[in-house]
Design a protein around this motif. Structure first.
Motif, PDB file in Angstrom:
ATOM      1  N   ILE A  40       0.836  -1.210   0.000  1.00  0.00           N
ATOM      2  CA  ILE A  40       0.000   0.000   0.000  1.00  0.00           C
ATOM      3  C   ILE A  40       0.868   1.256   0.000  1.00  0.00           C
ATOM      4  O   ILE A  40       0.646   2.192  -0.777  1.00  0.00           O
ATOM      5  N   ILE A  41       1.878   1.278   0.859  1.00  0.00           N
ATOM      6  CA  ILE A  41       2.740   2.462   0.988  1.00  0.00           C
ATOM      7  C   ILE A  41       3.476   2.763  -0.314  1.00  0.00           C
ATOM      8  O   ILE A  41       3.644   3.924  -0.701  1.00  0.00           O
ATOM      9  N   THR A  42       3.902   1.700  -1.021  1.00  0.00           N
ATOM     10  CA  THR A  42       4.675   1.885  -2.256  1.00  0.00           C
ATOM     11  C   THR A  42       3.797   1.889  -3.505  1.00  0.00           C
ATOM     12  O   THR A  42       4.301   1.773  -4.622  1.00  0.00           O
ATOM     13  N   LEU A  43       2.479   2.018  -3.298  1.00  0.00           N
ATOM     14  CA  LEU A  43       1.521   2.065  -4.421  1.00  0.00           C
ATOM     15  C   LEU A  43       1.643   0.839  -5.320  1.00  0.00           C
ATOM     16  O   LEU A  43       1.540   0.924  -6.551  1.00  0.00           O
ATOM     17  N   GLY A  44       1.865  -0.312  -4.717  1.00  0.00           N
ATOM     18  CA  GLY A  44       1.889  -1.572  -5.447  1.00  0.00           C
ATOM     19  C   GLY A  44       3.247  -2.060  -5.882  1.00  0.00           C
ATOM     20  O   GLY A  44       3.386  -3.219  -6.297  1.00  0.00           O
ATOM     21  N   ILE A  45       4.253  -1.197  -5.824  1.00  0.00           N
ATOM     22  CA  ILE A  45       5.588  -1.599  -6.297  1.00  0.00           C
ATOM     23  C   ILE A  45       6.141  -2.769  -5.488  1.00  0.00           C
ATOM     24  O   ILE A  45       6.753  -3.692  -6.034  1.00  0.00           O
ATOM     25  N   LYS A  74      13.716 -13.311  -7.368  1.00  0.00           N
ATOM     26  CA  LYS A  74      13.999 -12.051  -6.681  1.00  0.00           C
ATOM     27  C   LYS A  74      12.927 -11.035  -7.061  1.00  0.00           C
ATOM     28  O   LYS A  74      12.402 -11.053  -8.175  1.00  0.00           O
ATOM     29  N   GLY A  75      12.618 -10.156  -6.118  1.00  0.00           N
ATOM     30  CA  GLY A  75      11.565  -9.185  -6.353  1.00  0.00           C
ATOM     31  C   GLY A  75      11.817  -8.330  -7.585  1.00  0.00           C
ATOM     32  O   GLY A  75      10.892  -8.025  -8.343  1.00  0.00           O
ATOM     33  N   LEU A  76      13.082  -7.953  -7.812  1.00  0.00           N
ATOM     34  CA  LEU A  76      13.411  -7.108  -8.958  1.00  0.00           C
ATOM     35  C   LEU A  76      13.117  -7.818 -10.275  1.00  0.00           C
ATOM     36  O   LEU A  76      12.659  -7.200 -11.237  1.00  0.00           O
ATOM     37  N   ARG A  82       6.890  -7.422 -14.862  1.00  0.00           N
ATOM     38  CA  ARG A  82       5.584  -6.761 -14.824  1.00  0.00           C
ATOM     39  C   ARG A  82       5.636  -5.405 -15.522  1.00  0.00           C
ATOM     40  O   ARG A  82       4.694  -5.030 -16.237  1.00  0.00           O
ATOM     41  N   LEU A  83       6.710  -4.654 -15.318  1.00  0.00           N
ATOM     42  CA  LEU A  83       6.830  -3.333 -15.929  1.00  0.00           C
ATOM     43  C   LEU A  83       6.914  -3.437 -17.453  1.00  0.00           C
ATOM     44  O   LEU A  83       6.370  -2.587 -18.168  1.00  0.00           O
TER      45      LEU A  83
END
Length: 363
Positions: A40-45, A74-76, A82-83
Motif C-alpha cells: 500500500i505504501i509503495t503504491l503496489g511496487i 527475486k523481487g526485482l 511486470r513493468l
C-alpha cells in the motif's frame, strides 16, 4: 484411491511418501501484514517482493522426505517483468488512441502474445523452484500454450461448458509433460472418462442453481411482465419483492456455480496428479475430498470477509495444509539412490537456470 497411513523413509526401497505442510497461520500473519502495508505504501511496487516472501514461506514449509522446496526468484526480476508487460500494454493503447483505425490492436496483440507469456511464466516459475538443490524446468512452447489455454477455453465457452473436460486435459498434459526435474521428465495423461465423470457432478449442481433461479422468475412473473410491457408501472412497494428475489437469485447463482467450480477443480486435481508419472516409473497421487475441499474454500472466504481480511493468512495456510497433505508420490526402487543420481546431475546443469527473466503469471 487412499494413501498409506505413513510415508516411507527416504532410504527405503519403494513406498508411498506423503507431502506435508509445516506452516503456521501465526507465522505467516507477520509476513502477510508487512507485505500488505508495504504494498500500500509503495503504491503496489512492493507487491513483487511480497510475492517472493510469500512463496518462499509456503515453498519452504512444503516438505517431502524431510526436505523442503525452495523458491529462488527475486523481487526485482518479477517487477521488471511486470513493468515490461505494463509498458507494452500502455504503448499499445496510446497507439490505438492516436490512430483510431488500430482500435483493436491491443486486443489482437494480447491474444497473439498471451501464449508466449504463459509459456514464459511457466518456465520462470519452474526454474526458480528447487528441491534438494536441484532446479525444476519447463520446456513447453507458445504453440502448446495456445492450444491448452486459449483454444481449450474458447471451446469450453462456445459449447456452454460441455468441452471443459477436454480443455482441462489439454492444460494438464501441456503443463505436466513439459515439466522437468534434474533432467528427468514428468508425464501427465488424464483420461476424458474420469474428467467427464467429475464434470457431470458439477454440471448437475449448476443445473440445480439454474432451476432455483427459473422457479424464482416464474413466481414473480406477475410482477415482471407488467414491468416489461410498461416500464415504471410498478409502485415502489411492488418493486420490493422483485429486488429481494433478484438478490436471492444472485446469491443462488454465485453459490451454486461456485460450488460446482470448486467440486470440479478438486476432481481435476485428483485426476491430473494421479495420472502423472516422474521418470516413467514414479507415480504421483492425490486424494483430495471434493466435499472437504469445497467446504474449506467457502468457509475461508466467509471467515476472511467477516474479519475484514485479517484471517486471510489462516485461510491460506489452512488450504495449503489440506491440499499438500493429500498429495504424495509412490517411488519405485531405492529413493535415496534416485535422489543421489538426480543431485549429481543437477549440480552439473544448475548454471543453465540462471537466465534473467521475470514473467511470472502464477500458473
Amino acid at each position: 484411491m487412499s494413501f498409506a497411513a505413513s510415508a516411507a523413509p527416504a532410504g527405503q526401497a519403494g513406498g508411498f511418501n506423503r507431502i506435508t505442510f509445516t506452516g503456521k497461520a501465526s507465522e505467516y500473519f507477520g509476513i502477510w501484514i508487512v507485505n500488505v502495508l508495504l504494498t500500500i505504501i509503495t503504491l503496489g511496487i512492493y507487491s513483487a517482493w511480497a510475492k517472493v516472501r510469500r512463496n518462499r514461506y509456503f515453498y519452504g514449509n512444503t516438505v517431502l522426505l524431510g526436505r523442503s522446496f525452495e523458491y529462488h526468484a527475486k523481487g526485482l526480476q518479477i517487477l521488471i517483468g511486470r513493468l515490461i508487460v505494463l509498458g507494452a500494454f500502455i504503448a499499445l493503447n496510446v497507439v490505438a488512441t492516436l490512430v483510431p483505425i488500430l482500435v483493436l490492436l491491443p486486443t489482437l496483440v494480447v491474444l497473439i502474445a498471451l501464449p508466449w507469456l504463459v509459456a514464459k511464466g511457466l518456465r520462470f516459475s519452474a526454474r526458480v523452484t528447487s528441491y534438494r538443490n536441484v532446479r525444476f524446468d519447463f520446456v513447453g512452447g507458445a504453440g502448446g500454450a495456445f492450444k491448452a489455454f486459449i483454444l481449450g477455453s474458447l471451446l469450453a465457452v462456445i459449447t456452454i461448458g460441455i468441452l471443459t473436460p477436454l480443455a482441462s486435459r489439454w492444460v494438464s498434459r501441456y503443463v505436466g509433460t513439459n515439466l522437468r526435474y534434474g533432467g528427468k521428465a514428468f508425464d501427465t495423461d488424464p483420461q476424458l472418462g474420469p474428467l467427464y465423470k467429475s464434470w457431470l457432478l458439477s454440471f448437475l449442481i449448476a443445473l440445480v442453481g439454474l432451476g432455483i433461479i427459473a422457479l424464482i422468475v416464474f413466481m414473480n412473473l406477475s410482477l415482471i411482465l407488467p414491468m416489461i410491457e410498461t416500464p415504471g408501472a410498478l409502485t415502489p412497494e411492488q418493486q420490493i419483492p422483485l429486488v429481494i428475489s433478484a438478490v436471492i437469485g444472485y446469491i443462488v447463482l454465485f453459490a451454486t456455480f461456485g460450488i460446482a467450480g470448486l467440486f470440479y477443480r478438486a476432481g481435476v486435481r485428483n485426476i491430473a496428479w494421479s495420472a502423472t508419472t516422474f521418470d516413467g516409473q514414479h507415480r504421483m497421487l492425490s486424494d483430495v475430498s471434493r466435499t472437504r475441499y469445497t467446504w474449506i474454500a467457502i468457509s475461508n472466504v466467509i471467515v476472511t470477509l467477516l474479519t475484514l481480511g485479517l484471517m486471510r493468512p489462516w485461510a491460506a495456510v489452512r488450504m495449503a495444509r489440506y491440499t499438500w497433505e493429500h498429495t504424495g508420490i509412490h517411488f519405485t526402487g531405492d529413493v535415496g539412490e534416485l535422489f543421489s543420481r538426480i543431485e549429481a546431475q543437477g549440480s552439473a546443469v544448475g548454471s543453465e537456470f540462471m537466465d534473467f527473466e521475470g514473467f511470472d503469471f502464477g500458473f
